[in-house]
Motif scaffolding. Structure first.
Motif, PDB file in Angstrom:
ATOM      1  N   ALA A 180       0.836  -1.205   0.000  1.00 52.94           N
ATOM      2  CA  ALA A 180       0.000   0.000   0.000  1.00 52.94           C
ATOM      3  C   ALA A 180       0.867   1.250   0.000  1.00 52.94           C
ATOM      4  O   ALA A 180       0.676   2.155   0.811  1.00 52.94           O
ATOM      5  CB  ALA A 180      -0.919  -0.011   1.208  1.00 52.94           C
ATOM      6  N   ALA A 181       1.853   1.307  -0.891  1.00 57.79           N
ATOM      7  CA  ALA A 181       2.718   2.483  -0.979  1.00 57.79           C
ATOM      8  C   ALA A 181       1.903   3.682  -1.454  1.00 57.79           C
ATOM      9  O   ALA A 181       0.933   3.546  -2.208  1.00 57.79           O
ATOM     10  CB  ALA A 181       3.864   2.211  -1.941  1.00 57.79           C
ATOM     11  N   PRO A 182       2.264   4.899  -1.026  1.00 58.96           N
ATOM     12  CA  PRO A 182       1.526   6.094  -1.469  1.00 58.96           C
ATOM     13  C   PRO A 182       1.658   6.285  -2.976  1.00 58.96           C
ATOM     14  O   PRO A 182       2.617   5.818  -3.598  1.00 58.96           O
ATOM     15  CB  PRO A 182       2.209   7.226  -0.695  1.00 58.96           C
ATOM     16  N   ASP A 183       0.686   6.956  -3.553  1.00 62.52           N
ATOM     17  CA  ASP A 183       0.740   7.215  -4.989  1.00 62.52           C
ATOM     18  C   ASP A 183       1.983   8.030  -5.323  1.00 62.52           C
ATOM     19  O   ASP A 183       2.332   8.972  -4.603  1.00 62.52           O
ATOM     20  CB  ASP A 183      -0.505   7.978  -5.426  1.00 62.52           C
ATOM     21  N   PRO A 184       2.667   7.716  -6.417  1.00 62.00           N
ATOM     22  CA  PRO A 184       3.865   8.470  -6.794  1.00 62.00           C
ATOM     23  C   PRO A 184       3.537   9.945  -7.029  1.00 62.00           C
ATOM     24  O   PRO A 184       2.473  10.286  -7.544  1.00 62.00           O
ATOM     25  CB  PRO A 184       4.318   7.793  -8.097  1.00 62.00           C
ATOM     26  N   ARG A 185       4.464  10.793  -6.645  1.00 56.81           N
ATOM     27  CA  ARG A 185       4.342  12.218  -6.899  1.00 56.81           C
ATOM     28  C   ARG A 185       5.127  12.578  -8.155  1.00 56.81           C
ATOM     29  O   ARG A 185       6.147  11.960  -8.456  1.00 56.81           O
ATOM     30  CB  ARG A 185       4.892  13.017  -5.718  1.00 56.81           C
ATOM     31  N   PHE A 186       4.640  13.599  -8.858  1.00 55.28           N
ATOM     32  CA  PHE A 186       5.352  14.127 -10.020  1.00 55.28           C
ATOM     33  C   PHE A 186       5.995  15.455  -9.658  1.00 55.28           C
ATOM     34  O   PHE A 186       5.374  16.289  -8.992  1.00 55.28           O
ATOM     35  CB  PHE A 186       4.394  14.325 -11.197  1.00 55.28           C
ATOM     36  N   ILE A 187       7.224  15.642 -10.109  1.00 53.07           N
ATOM     37  CA  ILE A 187       7.909  16.919  -9.972  1.00 53.07           C
ATOM     38  C   ILE A 187       8.183  17.455 -11.371  1.00 53.07           C
ATOM     39  O   ILE A 187       8.594  16.709 -12.262  1.00 53.07           O
ATOM     40  CB  ILE A 187       9.212  16.763  -9.149  1.00 53.07           C
ATOM     41  N   ILE A 188       7.917  18.714 -11.625  1.00 55.34           N
ATOM     42  CA  ILE A 188       8.077  19.297 -12.953  1.00 55.34           C
ATOM     43  C   ILE A 188       9.568  19.337 -13.303  1.00 55.34           C
ATOM     44  O   ILE A 188      10.378  19.903 -12.570  1.00 55.34           O
ATOM     45  CB  ILE A 188       7.485  20.717 -13.020  1.00 55.34           C
ATOM     46  N   SER A 189       9.902  18.728 -14.422  1.00 51.45           N
ATOM     47  CA  SER A 189      11.312  18.645 -14.811  1.00 51.45           C
ATOM     48  C   SER A 189      11.440  18.729 -16.322  1.00 51.45           C
ATOM     49  O   SER A 189      10.465  18.554 -17.063  1.00 51.45           O
ATOM     50  CB  SER A 189      11.944  17.343 -14.311  1.00 51.45           C
ATOM     51  N   GLY A 190      12.644  18.974 -16.772  1.00 51.12           N
ATOM     52  CA  GLY A 190      12.912  19.012 -18.208  1.00 51.12           C
ATOM     53  C   GLY A 190      14.402  19.101 -18.469  1.00 51.12           C
ATOM     54  O   GLY A 190      15.165  19.599 -17.640  1.00 51.12           O
ATOM     55  N   GLU A 191      14.809  18.611 -19.619  1.00 51.98           N
ATOM     56  CA  GLU A 191      16.214  18.656 -20.040  1.00 51.98           C
ATOM     57  C   GLU A 191      16.324  19.557 -21.261  1.00 51.98           C
ATOM     58  O   GLU A 191      15.491  19.481 -22.166  1.00 51.98           O
ATOM     59  CB  GLU A 191      16.722  17.253 -20.371  1.00 51.98           C
ATOM     60  N   ILE A 192      17.348  20.383 -21.288  1.00 45.96           N
ATOM     61  CA  ILE A 192      17.579  21.289 -22.411  1.00 45.96           C
ATOM     62  C   ILE A 192      18.996  21.078 -22.925  1.00 45.96           C
ATOM     63  O   ILE A 192      19.948  21.016 -22.140  1.00 45.96           O
ATOM     64  CB  ILE A 192      17.364  22.758 -21.991  1.00 45.96           C
TER      65      ILE A 192
END
Length: 889
Positions: free
Chosen positions: A78-90
Motif C-alpha cells: 500500500a505504498a503512497p501514490d507516486p508524486r510528479f515533480i516538474i522537470s525538463g532537459e535542455i
C-alpha cells in the motif's frame, strides 16, 4: 524515506516510447517503488497541456495523477501514490572560448506556472515544439541566468556530466572546469547528475566535485526504464524539502543513490562500435587515440575522462560521501536466472508475478528476504539476487554508445545449483524433440536428396538434422560434428581446394562458415594466422569473431585470424604499406557531401546520392569507362570528384579496393592461405578481382551465399559470380544447404513460388521447412503507397476488433478473414515492415488519421545517436566547398 527519479522524457522527445504519458509513468513508478518521478520535457507546450489535464496538485510543489487516469498496478503493498515533480532537459549547443560546446542541463521547478514562464522566454530563442528536449543555441550560463531570473527556487543540475558528446565534462564538447561553463553563476549549482557510465567512487576522485550533491537518474526514454538509477531521500515529500536536501550537503536528508554498474553504461570504456573495438584508457593512449581496425578516431569514454581530470587515487573516499547501491533491473536478473532474453514472455510473466506476491521492484532487489524470493521464483533467482547485492557480477563494459553486458549466473553455475523449481522442469520437458516429427524430418531429407540435380551435393543421406542454434521445439537434432546437420558438415569438412556453398535463408550459413574455420584449425592443423574470412558488414565480422572465441574458449586463435569486410581488410593492408601516420578514409555521407558541393558549384540539378552511386559503379568496374555516358553522369562531375578526393588527400570506400588491386605484388599471400568469403552473392566486379588476387596462392577458397538473396545489383553486385567462380576454378565442389530452421512451411512455399517466377535465376532446389505449420500468407496488390497504407490500417482496425465504436460495428469481414470472439489483438501485437521512408510517410499519415498509435523503430534511434548527428552536421558544413579542405585535412 522515498526514492526519486527526476530525469525522464515524455512521448514528445525524439526516440522515446509513445507510452511516456502520465498514466503509464505513474503505473511504472508504482511497479518500481518510486515515491517521486520527474515529468520531463516541461518546455513542450503539448506536454504541459497534457500534464495540466491529467495531474493535480499534491504536497507543496508536487503533483499526483488524477484517479480517473490511474492504471491498476500489479505491485503488492500500500505504498503512497507516486508524486510528479516538474522537470525538463535542455540541450545547449554554442561556441565558447574558441570551442563548440554541447551541454545538457536538467531543470526542476516548483510548478507548472514556472514552467510556462520559462518556456515563453525560451520560445523567443529556439523551437520548443519539435522535440521534448529542445536544442538551443544558448550558452549554459545564460540559460541558468534566465531560469533563476524567472524562478529563483529552480533546481538547475548539469545532466550526465561525463557523457562524451553532450555534457559539462564531455570529452569532446565540454569543459575541464564547471566554473568555465557557468562563470559567476557557478555558485547557484549545488547538484550534479553523474550519469549511467560512472558511479560515486569514480566521481570521488575529483576534489572539485566535493562541494556538489551527486545525484543519479534514469534518463528514461520508456516507462519500463524508470529507476534504473535513482536517489534516496530521508525527508518529507515536498519540492522545497527536496531542494533543501540537495542543497545541504552537511545534512542527512539526501541519503544516497541507486546506481547502474558503471561498466554497463554506454560510454564507460573507450572504443569504436562500428569495428567492435573496446579499449581501456591505457590502450587508447598506446594506440594514439586511433581505432586499430579502421584508423578512425576512438570515442573516449567516461573512465578515460575521469582519469584525465582526477587528482585522487581510486580508493579515496571524501568526508560526507553518501552511500550507494549498484543494481541491475529486475527483468534482466530474471532473464539471467531463466536463461532467456529480457523480452521473452516467461520473463514478463514472472516479473508480474513477483510484483504481485512480494512488492515493488526496488524492494525485491534491495530488501526482500531471499527465502521469500526463492519460495516465489525458485533458487536460481534467489541466488542471482544474493550475488547482485554482493556485487558479484561479470561485466563486458559498454563503449561508444553500446551498453555493457552483465552476467550474474553462468549456465554451468546454474546446473550446479540444487533443487530446480517445477517451472523449469516443465519448460525443459516441453522443449524435448518429439519422435514422430524427427521421423517426418528424416523422410523430408530423403526426398530432398532424391530430388537434387545431378552433380549437386546436398549433404543429406536419408536423415535430417536440425541446427540447434535456431531449432524450434519438436524439430530433430543434429548428429554430425560441431552440431551440424549432414549438408552443413559436408560443407565444413570438404577436402576440395575450392568449395561453393549455396545457403538458402535460415539454413545456418554463419554456423557453417564458423564450423569450417574450426575444422581447418582443429582437424586440418591450419595456423589461424593463415586464415582470412571476409564478411560484408562490421557487425557480421564482430559476430563471427565472437562465435570463434566462444568455440576456441578464448581470443588467441580468433585474434590471429583476419576477419573483416573487404574495405577494412584493404584499409589494413594499405595502412601497413603506408609510410604516413594514417590513411584518411571518408564515409558515404562525406562522399555524398562532396558530390553535392560539386553539383552546387556547377548548378547541376541531380540527386547527390544517385550521382555517387553511378560514380561507384564506374570505379568498381560494373560499367566500362567508355560506356559511362549511359549512366548520365557529366564527364566533369566524375573527374571533379576524383580530383577533389586527391586534393583533400582522402579515399572513399571504392578507392580502398582499387588501391590494393593496383599493388598485387605487395599482398602477403600467407595470410590468405585459406580464404573464406561470406555473402558471396553481393560481390561486385572489383571485389571478385580482389578474391582472385588474394586467392592466387591459396590452399583453399570457401565461398558461401545465396543467389536468391542478392539485393545490391544497383551497386554493381552480381550473383552470377557463383557461375564465374566455378569457371575460373574447375573442380569446385558445390554444396547446397536446404534445411530451413527459421520459417514455417507456408512462408517457404510462398517465397518459393515468388522466386520461381524470376528470370535468369540460378537453378536451386526448394527449401525444406523444419518448423511446424503456421498461418497462411496473403498477397495483396495495391496501386500506390497510400492505398497500401489504407489497407494496412483497415487490417489493424479489423484485427483489434474496431478502433472506435463505429468500426466495431461494421459489417463482418470476408469469409476466412474473421476475427474470432475473444481473439482481438492489441496494438502492440503488430509490426509493419517497409523498405523506404517514402512508404513510412504514407503509413504514418494514415495511422494518424485513423487514430492508430505507433512507434517508429530505427529511424529516430538512428538520428538520436550523437555520432550520427555529428556526421550529419559535418556533411552540412561540407556543402560549402570553401570549408571542405580545412575540415578534412
Amino acid at each position: 524515506m522515498f526514492i526519486a527519479d527526476f530525469h525522464i522524457h515524455s512521448k514528445y522527445s525524439i526516440a522515446t516510447s509513445k507510452d511516456c504519458v502520465p498514466e503509464w509513468l505513474d503505473y511504472w513508478a508504482r511497479c518500481k517503488g518510486l515515491g517521486v518521478v520527474g515529468t520531463g520535457d516541461f518546455t513542450h507546450p503539448a506536454w504541459r497541456k497534457e500534464l495540466e489535464e491529467k495531474l493535480e496538485p499534491a504536497e507543496d510543489g508536487l503533483y499526483v495523477l488524477k484517479k480517473e487516469w490511474r492504471q491498476d498496478s500489479p505491485a503488492a503493498g500500500a505504498a503512497p501514490d507516486p508524486r510528479f515533480i516538474i522537470s525538463g532537459e535542455i540541450s545547449s549547443i554554442y561556441k565558447k572560448n574558441g570551442k563548440v560546446r554541447k551541454v545538457h542541463n536538467l531543470i526542476l521547478l516548483p510548478g507548472l506556472q514556472a514552467a510556462e514562464a520559462i518556456a515563453r522566454r525560451l520560445e523567443a530563442i529556439g523551437n520548443l515544439r519539435s522535440d521534448g528536449r529542445p536544442i538551443l543555441g544558448l550558452d549554459s550560463r545564460d540559460l541558468l541566468e534566465i531560469v533563476l531570473d524567472l524562478c529563483p527556487e529552480a533546481i538547475f543540475i548539469p545532466a550526465h556530466i561525463w557523457t562524451p558528446h553532450f555534457s559539462v565534462y564531455g570529452a569532446y564538447s565540454g569543459f575541464d572546469d564547471i566554473t568555465e561553463c557557468f562563470e559567476e553563476l557557478s555558485e547557484a549549482i549545488f547538484a550534479l547528475e553523474t550519469g549511467l557510465s560512472s558511479d560515486p567512487p569514480m566521481n570521488w576522485r575529483l576534489s572539485a566535485l566535493d562541494r556538489y550533491t551527486l545525484v543519479s537518474n534514469s534518463d528514461a526514454h520508456s516507462p519500463a526504464k524508470l529507476a534504473r538509477e535513482a536517489n534516496i531521500f530521508n525527508t518529507r515529500l515536498s519540492y522545497h524539502h527536496i531542494r533543501e536536501a540537495l542543497k545541504n550537503r552537511a545534512g542527512d536528508e539526501f541519503y544516497g543513490t541507486i546506481e547502474f554498474f558503471p561498466e554497463e553504461g554506454k560510454y564507460h570504456c573507450d572504443g569504436h562500435r562500428a569495428c567492435g573495438v573496446c579499449l581501456k584508457p591505457k590502450e587508447t593512449i598506446a594506440a594514439g587515440g586511433i581505432c586499430p581496425v579502421c584508423g578512425r578516431r576512438i570515442t573516449v569514454g567516461v573512465l578515460h575522462r575521469v582519469e584525465a581530470l582526477a587528482d585522487r587515487e581510486e580508493v579515496f573516499v571524501p568526508p560526507g560521501a553518501r552511500p550507494f547501491e549498484s543494481l541491475v533491473p529486475l527483468q534482466e536478473v530474471i532473464a539471467s536466472a531463466l536463461g532467456c532474453t529480457v523480452a521473452s514472455k516467461k520473463v514478463k510473466q514472472l516479473y508480474a508475478a513477483l510484483l504481485r506476491e512480494l512488492g515493488p521492484e526496488l524492494y525485491i532487489l534491495r530488501e526482500a528476504p531471499l527465502d521469500a524470493i526463492e519460495a516465489a521464483a525458485g533458487p536460481y533467482l534467489a541466488e542471482a539476487i544474493r550475488r547482485l547485492r554482493q556485487g558479484r557480477v561479470k561485466i563486458e563494459p559498454g563503449f561508444d554508445g553500446q551498453y555493457g553486458k552483465i552476467t550474474i549466473l553462468e549456465k554451468s553455475e546454474m546446473e550446479q545449483l540444487a533443487g530446480q523449481m517445477c517451472l523449469f522442469r516443465e519448460l525443459i520437458k516441453k522443449e524435448q524433440p518429439a519422435l514422430p516429427e524427427m521421423k517426418a524430418a528424416g523422410e523430408q531429407a530423403a526426398a530432398m536428396a532424391a530430388a537434387a540435380p545431378a552433380g549437386v551435393d546436398t549433404g543429406a543421406k536419408g536423415s535430417a538434422a536440425a541446427d540447434p542454434g535456431n531449432v524450434s521445439p519438436g524439430a530433430s537434432y543434429a548428429c554430425a560434428p560441431y552440431g551440424l546437420n549432414a549438408e552443413q558438415w559436408a560443407a565444413a569438412s570438404a577436402a576440395e581446394r575450392t568449395v561453393a556453398v549455396m545457403a538458402g535463408p535460415g539454413t545456418g550459413k554463419t554456423r557453417t562458415l564458423v564450423a569450417r574455420i574450426a575444422y581447418l584449425v582443429e582437424e586440418g592443423g591450419v595456423d589461424p594466422a593463415q586464415i582470412t574470412a571476409v564478411t560484408f558488414t562490421n557487425k557480421a565480422a564482430t559476430e563471427m569473431r565472437h562465435r570463434l572465441e566462444q568455440h576456441f574458449g578464448g581470443t588467441e586463435a580468433a585474434s590471429a585470424m583476419q576477419i573483416g569486410t573487404f574495405h577494412s581488410l584493404c584499409l589494413k593492408l594499405i595502412s601497413a604499406w603506408s609510410s604516413q601516420s594514417g590513411v584518411n578514409v571518408i564515409g558515404e555521407e562525406e562522399a555524398e557531401a562532396i558530390v553535392a558541393a560539386i553539383l552546387q558549384e556547377r548548378k547541376i540539378k541531380l540527386k547527390p546520392r544517385d550521382v555517387l552511386n553511378r560514380i561507384s559503379l564506374l570505379k568498381n568496374g560494373a560499367v566500362p569507362a567508355e560506356k559511362r555516358g549511359d549512366l548520365h553522369i557529366p564527364l566533369e562531375i566524375f573527374d571533379s570528384y576524383r580530383a577533389r578526393l586527391e586534393l583533400l588527400q582522402v579515399m572513399d570506400y571504392d578507392d580502398l579496393i582499387l588501391q590494393v588491386l593496383q599493388r598485387p605484388e605487395q599482398i602477403d599471400g600467407k595470410a590468405f592461405t585459406h580464404l573464406l568469403v561470406d555473402e558471396f552473392q553481393d560481390i561486385n566486379a572489383a571485389q571478385y578481382r580482389l578474391i582472385l588476387a588474394w586467392g592466387k596462392q591459396s590452399e583453399s577458397i570457401f565461398i558461401i551465399g545465396d543467389p536468391d538473396q542478392s539485393i545490391y545489383g544497383f551497386r554493381g553486385a552480381d550473383y552470377r559470380y557463383f557461375e564465374r567462380f566455378k569457371e575460373d576454378f574447375p573442380g569446385t565442389r558445390q554444396i547446397r544447404l536446404v534445411h530451413n530452421y527459421r520459417s514455417t512451411p507456408e512462408i517457404i512455399a510462398a517465397a518459393g513460388a515468388l522466386l520461381a517466377g524470376g528470370t535468369d535465376r540460378l537453378e536451386a532446389p526448394s527449401l525444406l521447412a523444419n518448423r511446424e505449420g503456421g498461418p497462411g500468407v496473403r498477397l495483396v496488390e495495391t496501386g500506390d503507397p497510400a492505398a497500401e497504407a489504407r489497407f494496412i490500417a483497415a487490417e489493424i482496425d479489423r484485427l483489434v476488433g474496431g478502433i472506435d465504436m463505429i468500426a466495431a460495428h461494421r459489417s463482418p469481414a470476408p469469409k476466412g478473414k474473421e476475427t474470432a470472439a475473444g481473439e482481438a489483438r492489441s496494438f502492440s501485437d503488430f509490426a509493419v515492415l517497409y523498405r523506404t521512408n517514402y512508404q513510412a510517410a504514407a503509413l504514418e499519415q494514415c495511422f494518424k488519421k485513423e487514430g492508430i498509435p505507433y512507434v517508429v523503430a530505427g529511424r529516430d534511434d538512428f538520428l538520436a545517436d550523437p555520432a550520427v548527428r555529428a556526421a550529419l552536421a559535418f556533411c552540412r558544413l561540407l556543402l560549402n566547398p570553401g570549408d571542405a579542405a580545412s575540415l578534412l585535412l
